[in-house]
Design a protein around this motif. Structure first.
Motif, PDB file in Angstrom:
ATOM      1  N   GLU A   1       3.025   2.292  12.147  1.00 18.81           N
ATOM      2  CA  GLU A   1       2.228   1.039  12.120  1.00 18.81           C
ATOM      3  C   GLU A   1       1.328   1.325  10.798  1.00 18.81           C
ATOM      4  N   VAL A   2       0.860   2.557  10.584  1.00 19.75           N
ATOM      5  CA  VAL A   2       0.049   2.905   9.479  1.00 19.75           C
ATOM      6  C   VAL A   2       0.964   2.761   8.259  1.00 19.75           C
ATOM      7  N   GLU A   3       2.197   3.047   7.996  1.00 16.93           N
ATOM      8  CA  GLU A   3       3.089   2.673   7.076  1.00 16.93           C
ATOM      9  C   GLU A   3       3.239   1.481   6.550  1.00 16.93           C
ATOM     10  N   LYS A   4       3.370   0.614   7.876  1.00 14.32           N
ATOM     11  CA  LYS A   4       3.446  -0.906   7.674  1.00 14.32           C
ATOM     12  C   LYS A   4       2.082  -1.563   6.979  1.00 14.32           C
ATOM     13  N   LEU A   5       1.163  -1.131   7.639  1.00 13.55           N
ATOM     14  CA  LEU A   5      -0.231  -1.618   7.095  1.00 13.55           C
ATOM     15  C   LEU A   5      -0.247  -1.285   5.745  1.00 13.55           C
ATOM     16  N   HIS A   6      -0.081   0.054   5.220  1.00 13.05           N
ATOM     17  CA  HIS A   6      -0.413   0.436   4.007  1.00 13.05           C
ATOM     18  C   HIS A   6       0.725  -0.398   2.954  1.00 13.05           C
ATOM     19  N   ALA A   7       1.757  -0.688   3.449  1.00 12.39           N
ATOM     20  CA  ALA A   7       2.435  -1.607   2.319  1.00 12.39           C
ATOM     21  C   ALA A   7       2.168  -2.810   2.378  1.00 12.39           C
ATOM     22  N   LYS A   8       1.654  -3.401   3.540  1.00 18.12           N
ATOM     23  CA  LYS A   8       0.828  -4.718   3.269  1.00 18.12           C
ATOM     24  C   LYS A   8      -0.413  -4.837   2.267  1.00 18.12           C
ATOM     25  N   ARG A   9      -1.116  -3.921   2.678  1.00 20.52           N
ATOM     26  CA  ARG A   9      -2.483  -3.671   1.929  1.00 20.52           C
ATOM     27  C   ARG A   9      -2.208  -3.539   0.410  1.00 20.52           C
ATOM     28  N   ALA A  10      -1.397  -2.309   0.177  1.00 14.76           N
ATOM     29  CA  ALA A  10      -1.064  -2.003  -1.196  1.00 14.76           C
ATOM     30  C   ALA A  10      -0.337  -2.770  -2.146  1.00 14.76           C
ATOM     31  N   ARG A  11       0.379  -3.726  -1.695  1.00 19.12           N
ATOM     32  CA  ARG A  11       1.380  -4.425  -2.505  1.00 19.12           C
ATOM     33  C   ARG A  11       0.401  -5.788  -3.312  1.00 19.12           C
ATOM     34  N   ARG A  12       0.818  -6.065  -4.532  1.00 22.22           N
ATOM     35  CA  ARG A  12       0.108  -7.114  -5.221  1.00 22.22           C
ATOM     36  C   ARG A  12       0.066  -8.401  -4.582  1.00 22.22           C
TER      37      ARG A  12
END
Length: 261
Positions: free
Chosen positions: A250-261
């Motif tokens: 869940e953290v990985e998915k959130l990070h991907a969402k928050r970190a992409r342009r």
């Protein structure tokens, strides 16, 4: 552990060997790779970092994520690679994984930038406080360092009126972050329950061993007293590590969402 309506021992073994162990190795490889978990400057998380500079939100999240995976991988090495089946040690390791993953989730999950930044600064304030408590007795400059960190955190918080600087002086504990993760993830991922169970084993609590440990009883010279031996099995390890792995994902998915342009 297996019952008529639950997975069999063979199924737990298959889940452990074919799914969990490879997944944990992949997680460890990801956090070891410097190219992973990059943050685009124009992403949500990149803007968070600008607000919180020099106390980047992404750095606090990555620190927690690395610690979460590190604990989980140590559990895998202990059980799968070393072949050890301790009673409390796997739970202690999974507890560390759950706490850190919950902290990362707690910081990343809110949609409001001010809340994410506030939480990251609060996490940093807790870090500074804990450092002071741990090292004050051996570091003559501990007071000055803590004062400087506290002042700088307050200055950063004051840079944006939306950031709630009052929380910097409030305590922060793992329970609050684990409860938040439990309330905001899938209903079948019992983060809080599993963390409490793991904490019981980590602290050597009798209730944890009695409620979830396998036990054998042996007579003693006193007919009113039995000697009890508690043991562990793979089904319990699987359930603990599955919970931690789900939360880390869940953290990985959130990070991907928050970190992409």
């Amino acid at each position: 552990m297996a019952g008529e309506t639950g997975p069999t021992d063979a199924q737990f073994k298959m889940i452990w060997e074919r799914n969990l162990c490879p997944d944990i190795e992949k997680l460890m490889a990801r956090v070891d790779d410097l190219e992973e978990f990059q943050v685009h400057p124009q992403s949500w998380l990149g803007e968070d970092d600008t607000w919180a500079d020099p106390f980047h939100v992404s750095h606090a999240v990555k620190q927690c994520l690395v610690a979460a995976v590190d604990h989980l991988h140590a559990c895998k090495v202990l059980v799968a690679d070393a072949g050890a089946m301790h009673l409390a040690a796997p739970a202690s390791l999974v507890r560390g994984s759950l706490e850190n993953a919950a902290a990362a989730f707690w910081m990343l999950h809110p949609r409001d930038r001010a809340v994410r930044v506030t939480r990251a600064l609060q996490w940093r304030a807790k870090d500074a406080h804990d450092e002071y408590v741990a090292l004050a007795g051996i570091n003559p400059a501990a007071d000055q360092k803590k004062d400087a960190q506290t002042k700088r955190l307050a200055e950063v918080a004051a840079g944006h009126s939306e950031v709630d600087a009052r929380v910097l002086s409030k305590g922060l504990n793992s329970t609050a972050m684990v409860e938040y993760a439990d309330q905001n993830t899938r209903n079948d991922v019992k983060v809080l329950l599993m963390w409490r169970m793991c904490s019981g084993f980590a602290h050597g609590r009798q209730w944890a061993a009695l409620s979830w440990g396998l036990r054998e009883t042996f007579p003693t010279s006193n007919p009113d007293v039995l000697s009890v031996k508690f043991t562990n099995d793979l089904s319990r390890i699987v359930m603990m590590t599955l919970t931690a792995t789900h939360l880390i994902n869940e953290v990985e998915k959130l990070h991907a969402k928050r970190a992409r342009r």
